[in-house]
Design a protein around this motif. Structure first.
Motif, mmCIF file in Angstrom:
data_model
loop_
_atom_site.group_PDB
_atom_site.id
_atom_site.type_symbol
_atom_site.label_atom_id
_atom_site.label_comp_id
_atom_site.label_asym_id
_atom_site.label_seq_id
_atom_site.Cartn_x
_atom_site.Cartn_y
_atom_site.Cartn_z
ATOM 1 N N HIS A 1 -8.699 -43.068 -20.938
ATOM 2 C CA HIS A 1 -7.378 -42.211 -20.703
ATOM 3 C C HIS A 1 -6.599 -42.072 -21.983
ATOM 4 O O HIS A 1 -6.360 -40.996 -22.401
ATOM 5 N N ILE B 1 -8.630 -39.951 -24.613
ATOM 6 C CA ILE B 1 -8.401 -38.719 -24.480
ATOM 7 C C ILE B 1 -6.989 -38.037 -24.702
ATOM 8 O O ILE B 1 -6.772 -37.049 -25.168
ATOM 9 N N ALA C 1 -9.014 -22.241 -28.149
ATOM 10 C CA ALA C 1 -8.670 -23.716 -28.613
ATOM 11 C C ALA C 1 -7.630 -23.968 -27.451
ATOM 12 O O ALA C 1 -7.430 -25.169 -27.104
ATOM 13 N N ARG D 1 -7.301 -23.015 -24.182
ATOM 14 C CA ARG D 1 -7.870 -23.306 -22.900
ATOM 15 C C ARG D 1 -8.665 -24.654 -23.062
ATOM 16 O O ARG D 1 -8.278 -25.397 -22.247
ATOM 17 N N ALA D 2 -9.200 -25.072 -24.136
ATOM 18 C CA ALA D 2 -9.762 -26.414 -24.160
ATOM 19 C C ALA D 2 -8.726 -27.480 -24.170
ATOM 20 O O ALA D 2 -9.012 -28.601 -23.591
ATOM 21 N N TYR E 1 -7.548 -28.087 -20.507
ATOM 22 C CA TYR E 1 -8.452 -28.787 -19.732
ATOM 23 C C TYR E 1 -8.594 -30.383 -20.207
ATOM 24 O O TYR E 1 -8.734 -31.245 -19.504
ATOM 25 N N LEU E 2 -8.339 -30.545 -21.440
ATOM 26 C CA LEU E 2 -8.263 -31.860 -22.198
ATOM 27 C C LEU E 2 -7.037 -32.510 -21.484
ATOM 28 O O LEU E 2 -7.122 -33.621 -20.889
ATOM 29 N N ILE F 1 -5.659 -31.806 -18.483
ATOM 30 C CA ILE F 1 -6.027 -32.112 -16.938
ATOM 31 C C ILE F 1 -7.060 -33.178 -17.042
ATOM 32 O O ILE F 1 -6.554 -34.175 -16.330
ATOM 33 N N CYS F 2 -7.854 -33.378 -17.932
ATOM 34 C CA CYS F 2 -8.788 -34.558 -17.896
ATOM 35 C C CYS F 2 -8.077 -35.968 -18.237
ATOM 36 O O CYS F 2 -8.192 -36.882 -17.590
ATOM 37 N N LEU G 1 -5.933 -36.447 -14.975
ATOM 38 C CA LEU G 1 -6.789 -37.186 -13.885
ATOM 39 C C LEU G 1 -7.197 -38.523 -14.079
ATOM 40 O O LEU G 1 -7.503 -39.291 -13.206
ATOM 41 N N THR G 2 -7.715 -38.857 -15.409
ATOM 42 C CA THR G 2 -8.181 -40.085 -15.791
ATOM 43 C C THR G 2 -7.083 -41.261 -15.328
ATOM 44 O O THR G 2 -7.305 -42.311 -15.318
ATOM 45 N N TYR H 1 -15.597 -27.548 -15.784
ATOM 46 C CA TYR H 1 -14.624 -28.333 -16.203
ATOM 47 C C TYR H 1 -14.459 -29.025 -14.920
ATOM 48 O O TYR H 1 -14.135 -30.414 -15.204
ATOM 49 N N ILE I 1 -14.177 -43.543 -15.480
ATOM 50 C CA ILE I 1 -13.043 -44.523 -15.505
ATOM 51 C C ILE I 1 -12.787 -45.563 -14.367
ATOM 52 O O ILE I 1 -12.172 -46.618 -14.391
#
Lengths: 224, 224
Positions: A120, A123, A162, A164-165, A168-169, A171-172, A175-176, B168, B179
């Motif tokens: 977490h 990222i 970039a 959009r990436a 999502y990064l 969001i990841c 969530l983590t 995604y 995790i």
């Protein structure tokens, strides 16, 4: 080549707003009702310091950044004003993000927890640095008088991809973070567990609807 | 409107392959060296049954699905063969996914752990169902003789956007799973912890490079 999805894209924007606000409400209920509230400058209550972190990171890097991405569709003004809204929303996100990240480092210091060992944190901090670079890159490419329309058109697809990436990064990272907290607290089927899961799902759905609404509308707005 | 990013898109595909293979190797080292190996039909070793789950889910829903998304660029053949490769790779992903999911349910049964309480399981199972629907939707829209080229062109942007969202979603499912396991094992700075973090990052970077390579090349391939 593609059909014009401007109409469905507007509906997708509404879904995005809905899940964004829902996640915000669930986050507030979680932090205020189950986790004892938020206070950055607390001297003795570690948890209240920690709680500033998920709250600001969500508000900044997910909600504000997502709204900034949709600004070209939601802000009913000239293209230049939309660009300024897009830039200022991202800048606010960055500033709130700095406070949110310093809150978790402060919490670690107070509670004697090691920094930067989890996926977490890896990222999250990478996303934060890349976000700052993307903002600067965007400022030079789209606001500097030195950048010609030619350059802007060349840079636009990269900037969008970039961005959009990065969404999502984020969001990841969110969530983590949620699942790390969830597992640390050894939650199973309590009400708090359900609330956290629904909050995570709302965050994910917000991101997906932002992406879909922007992607499907991409041919209906100028590329720079 | 956009510039042709076909060349950079090819380089992005190579990065994607690199991180895909790297994640696969790290996954194998993790499961074989640190977690005792894989065995679906083990009667007494719960962990070996569990290990089938991350391995197959990664191979299926991330690696094969990502490769399927890039098939229009990597398979040097006619457009029809590329379509078939795209469809068959996704079908293989779905079948491996069924085995991977049943492995974790089997593990829960053996170890007496409750099913479906975590955010990871919620995201994972939703992704699995949506993936199946997207596959059927794709089959009817792009392989059925009843679908006209007109329909295909109309459906293509939706199919692409939904496919990206599913990629995604799978990445989010993978990272939340990693995790969760990481936190359950109370890892900190051991070698296994670092390995798992690098594996998670490689999975994330694979997804991002698949997305970027497909997005930046979108104007260089026919839309149906």
């Amino acid at each position: 080549m593609d059909y014009n999805y401007r109409h469905s894209s507007r509906r997708l924007t509404i879904f995005a707003h809905f899940f964004g606000v829902l996640a915000f409400i669930l986050m507030l209920i979680w932090l205020l009702h189950y986790r004892g509230g938020l206070q950055y400058d607390s001297y003795d209550n570690y948890d209240r310091v920690f709680n500033v972190h998920p709250f600001l990171m969500y508000c900044a890097f997910i909600f504000l950044a997502g709204e900034a991405m949709m600004a070209y569709k939601t802000v009913q003004a000239s293209h230049h004003s939309q660009k300024i809204a897009h830039m200022v929303l991202h800048l606010s996100a960055f500033i709130l993000g700095v406070i949110g990240i310093s809150a978790v480092f402060k919490f670690h210091d107070m509670a004697g927890i090691e920094d930067m060992y989890s996926l977490h944190s890896w990222i999250g901090l990478s996303t934060f640095c890349l976000f700052g670079m993307q903002w600067l890159f965007g400022l030079f490419s789209f606001f500097s008088p030195a950048a010609t329309p030619e350059t802007r058109m060349r840079v636009a697809p990269l900037h969008r991809a970039a961005g959009r990436a990065l969404l999502y990064l984020s969001i990841c990272a969110a969530l983590t973070g949620i699942i790390e907290k969830f597992t640390f607290q050894r939650l199973k089927n309590e009400r708090e567990a359900r609330l956290m899961n629904f909050m995570g799902l709302s965050i994910l759905l917000f991101g997906i609807f932002v992406d879909l609404s922007v992607a499907l509308a991409r041919d209906s707005s100028p590329p720079y």
